[in-house]
Scaffold this motif. Structure first.
Motif, PDB file in Angstrom:
ATOM      1  N   GLN A  46      45.292 -36.339  28.552  1.00 38.39           N
ATOM      2  CA  GLN A  46      44.023 -35.993  28.145  1.00 38.39           C
ATOM      3  C   GLN A  46      44.617 -35.425  26.441  1.00 38.39           C
ATOM      4  O   GLN A  46      44.055 -35.668  25.509  1.00 38.39           O
ATOM      5  CB  GLN A  46      43.315 -34.838  28.680  1.00 38.39           C
ATOM      6  N   ARG A  47      45.548 -34.346  26.698  1.00 37.74           N
ATOM      7  CA  ARG A  47      45.955 -33.760  25.302  1.00 37.74           C
ATOM      8  C   ARG A  47      46.608 -34.872  24.383  1.00 37.74           C
ATOM      9  O   ARG A  47      46.309 -35.041  23.167  1.00 37.74           O
ATOM     10  CB  ARG A  47      46.964 -32.750  25.692  1.00 37.74           C
ATOM     11  N   LEU A  48      47.397 -35.619  24.998  1.00 36.91           N
ATOM     12  CA  LEU A  48      47.980 -36.859  24.344  1.00 36.91           C
ATOM     13  C   LEU A  48      46.917 -37.890  23.659  1.00 36.91           C
ATOM     14  O   LEU A  48      47.183 -38.208  22.371  1.00 36.91           O
ATOM     15  CB  LEU A  48      48.979 -37.579  25.063  1.00 36.91           C
ATOM     16  N   CYS A  49      46.028 -38.001  24.526  1.00 38.79           N
ATOM     17  CA  CYS A  49      45.004 -38.906  23.964  1.00 38.79           C
ATOM     18  C   CYS A  49      44.013 -38.290  22.759  1.00 38.79           C
ATOM     19  O   CYS A  49      43.804 -38.842  21.938  1.00 38.79           O
ATOM     20  CB  CYS A  49      43.946 -39.425  25.173  1.00 38.79           C
ATOM     21  N   TYR A  50      43.806 -36.940  22.992  1.00 35.04           N
ATOM     22  CA  TYR A  50      42.778 -36.497  22.291  1.00 35.04           C
ATOM     23  C   TYR A  50      43.693 -36.010  20.845  1.00 35.04           C
ATOM     24  O   TYR A  50      43.081 -35.715  19.865  1.00 35.04           O
ATOM     25  CB  TYR A  50      42.051 -35.184  22.856  1.00 35.04           C
ATOM     26  N   CYS A  51      44.924 -35.511  20.955  1.00 33.55           N
ATOM     27  CA  CYS A  51      45.591 -34.658  20.015  1.00 33.55           C
ATOM     28  C   CYS A  51      46.486 -35.427  19.140  1.00 33.55           C
ATOM     29  O   CYS A  51      46.700 -35.328  17.774  1.00 33.55           O
ATOM     30  CB  CYS A  51      46.248 -33.672  20.497  1.00 33.55           C
ATOM     31  N   GLU A  52      47.039 -36.653  19.716  1.00 27.45           N
ATOM     32  CA  GLU A  52      48.256 -37.500  19.176  1.00 27.45           C
ATOM     33  C   GLU A  52      47.468 -38.437  18.447  1.00 27.45           C
ATOM     34  O   GLU A  52      46.542 -39.070  18.743  1.00 27.45           O
ATOM     35  CB  GLU A  52      49.207 -37.989  19.951  1.00 27.45           C
ATOM     36  N   GLU A 104      40.897 -45.480  36.441  1.00 29.09           N
ATOM     37  CA  GLU A 104      40.139 -45.010  37.476  1.00 29.09           C
ATOM     38  C   GLU A 104      41.275 -44.482  38.450  1.00 29.09           C
ATOM     39  O   GLU A 104      40.765 -43.062  38.819  1.00 29.09           O
ATOM     40  CB  GLU A 104      39.521 -46.179  38.390  1.00 29.09           C
ATOM     41  N   THR A 105      42.323 -44.637  38.857  1.00 26.83           N
ATOM     42  CA  THR A 105      43.203 -44.102  39.811  1.00 26.83           C
ATOM     43  C   THR A 105      43.967 -42.917  39.135  1.00 26.83           C
ATOM     44  O   THR A 105      43.908 -41.937  39.714  1.00 26.83           O
ATOM     45  CB  THR A 105      44.443 -45.076  40.257  1.00 26.83           C
ATOM     46  N   GLN A 114      35.450 -39.194  35.014  1.00 27.06           N
ATOM     47  CA  GLN A 114      35.194 -40.369  33.961  1.00 27.06           C
ATOM     48  C   GLN A 114      33.998 -40.457  32.965  1.00 27.06           C
ATOM     49  O   GLN A 114      34.005 -40.792  31.879  1.00 27.06           O
ATOM     50  CB  GLN A 114      35.342 -41.536  34.608  1.00 27.06           C
ATOM     51  N   GLY A 115      32.753 -39.956  33.647  1.00 27.38           N
ATOM     52  CA  GLY A 115      31.646 -39.882  32.864  1.00 27.38           C
ATOM     53  C   GLY A 115      31.870 -39.052  31.744  1.00 27.38           C
ATOM     54  O   GLY A 115      30.977 -39.170  30.577  1.00 27.38           O
ATOM     55  N   HIS A 117      34.489 -37.860  30.290  1.00 28.66           N
ATOM     56  CA  HIS A 117      35.654 -38.039  29.248  1.00 28.66           C
ATOM     57  C   HIS A 117      35.737 -39.418  29.067  1.00 28.66           C
ATOM     58  O   HIS A 117      36.733 -40.242  29.193  1.00 28.66           O
ATOM     59  CB  HIS A 117      37.167 -37.378  30.009  1.00 28.66           C
ATOM     60  N   GLN A 118      34.646 -40.199  28.424  1.00 30.79           N
ATOM     61  CA  GLN A 118      34.749 -41.706  28.203  1.00 30.79           C
ATOM     62  C   GLN A 118      35.740 -41.875  27.417  1.00 30.79           C
ATOM     63  O   GLN A 118      36.342 -43.030  27.338  1.00 30.79           O
ATOM     64  CB  GLN A 118      33.297 -42.166  28.129  1.00 30.79           C
ATOM     65  N   PRO A 119      35.733 -41.040  26.168  1.00 33.29           N
ATOM     66  CA  PRO A 119      36.872 -41.409  25.136  1.00 33.29           C
ATOM     67  C   PRO A 119      38.197 -41.659  25.866  1.00 33.29           C
ATOM     68  O   PRO A 119      38.995 -42.362  25.266  1.00 33.29           O
ATOM     69  CB  PRO A 119      36.981 -40.317  24.219  1.00 33.29           C
ATOM     70  N   PHE A 120      38.513 -40.643  26.737  1.00 34.21           N
ATOM     71  CA  PHE A 120      39.815 -40.686  27.417  1.00 34.21           C
ATOM     72  C   PHE A 120      40.154 -41.966  28.229  1.00 34.21           C
ATOM     73  O   PHE A 120      41.108 -42.564  27.918  1.00 34.21           O
ATOM     74  CB  PHE A 120      39.847 -39.430  28.307  1.00 34.21           C
TER      75      PHE A 120
END
Length: 332
Positions: A46-52, A104-105, A114-115, A117-120
């Motif tokens: 999550q940190r990588l997706c949101y911060c990088e 999903e996995t 998932q609901g 953190h949809q951007p993730f």
């Protein structure tokens, strides 16, 4: 551009410091991950997706994080994705469900709602698609590389003859077996023998360059025919196919590949077109270096080629690296 002392010093420092850096990073990584997870409430993915930032920084980070995961389910998932890439199942029709199940996995294993953190979900899915699309493309490249030139294959023969027409538009080829092939840089009367090292991939690259960037290819060909500083156009082109393939195969070119996919908004991943354009960039830049060096003899090829490869590898070590052909036909 090619400042040799700086290049040598940089390579030496990388060789000396890289092992120590890797060791310290591996030693401290679990502790740092635990601290960040506890303080942010987000897992590493999550940190990588949101911060990088979008591109190589994010995708390389996600790729490494997934690879180093200690979860048995995640490792099993990665093997499934590797197999899907090998079997070429990441198609326009089939990849959507595979990527969806993958996200999903991972969310289930990492306890990510998932609901919420949809951007993730979107960012992770796009990155996973790029990573394994590249792996699938590498299997395709290997298949093309190991396919030898077959003079009984009309498609191979037609492409070879088209190469002559594109590079020598004002000169008709006397016959299929001809000494004239040396005019565009082949070694003998039959170019077929020169494709042994890289298979049909060498011809595919040369043909793409000549067809899609004909004006530039003709200019490079004229440089190769310089009376004092010339080189064998076709043979050098095949050698650069080997360099391009090696850089993609060993992962060095991932920075460029990941950045160009995101920059051109060509998700879900790279295609053969990206590899051909990468090759064209190498050919044009190598020609620039060769002409600036003005070697007195073709025997200097090994030195200049090694210098060129070191320079390209140094550029690709930058996570922001993205090679672009600064010519008017970039849209091809």
């Amino acid at each position: 551009m090619y400042f040799k002392p700086l290049l040598y010093i940089s390579n030496l420092l990388h060789w000396l410091l890289c092992p120590a850096y890797v060791f310290i990073r591996r030693l401290t990584r679990p502790f740092i991950k635990w601290i960040l997870t506890r303080t942010t409430g987000l897992c590493e993915l999550q940190r990588l997706c949101y911060c990088e930032p979008s591109g190589a920084c994010r995708i390389l980070g996600l790729e490494e994080s997934l690879k180093n995961s200690k979860s048995v389910k995640v490792q099993k998932l990665l093997k499934f994705l590797d197999l899907a890439a090998k079997e070429k199942r990441l198609t326009a029709a089939g990849s959507g469900q595979i990527i969806s199940k993958t996200v999903e996995t991972i969310c289930y294993v990492k306890k990510i709602h998932q609901g919420v953190h949809q951007p993730f979900n979107k960012l992770l899915g796009e990155s996973v698609s790029v990573i394994w699309s590249l792996k699938q493309l590498l299997h395709d490249l290997e298949s093309i590389r190991t396919t030898g030139y077959d003079s009984s294959n009309m498609e191979h023969e037609q492409k070879l003859l088209e190469l002559w027409t594109l590079l020598m538009p004002m000169t008709e080829l006397e016959s299929r077996i001809s000494n004239s092939w040396k005019d565009i840089g082949f070694q003998g009367d039959d170019p077929r023998t020169d494709f042994r090292g890289m298979g049909i991939l060498g011809l595919e690259n040369l043909h793409f360059f000549a067809k899609n960037y004909q004006e530039v290819a003709l200019q490079v060909l004229s440089h190769s025919n310089h009376p004092k500083h010339g080189y064998s156009f076709a043979i050098v082109g095949i050698n650069l196919t080997h360099l391009a393939y090696t850089l993609w195969r060993d992962g060095t070119a991932k920075t460029h590949v990941y950045n160009i996919c995101c920059h051109q908004l060509q998700m879900p991943g790279p295609t053969l077109l990206h590899f051909h354009r990468f090759y064209c960039y190498l050919f044009i830049e190598f020609d620039k270096l060769w002409m600036s060096e003005k070697p007195p003899t073709i025997m200097e090829f090994g030195r200049i080629r090694s210098q060129f490869e070191n320079h390209i590898r140094l550029l690709l070590a930058n996570p922001n690296c993205m090679f672009k052909l600064n010519i008017s036909v970039e849209h091809v």
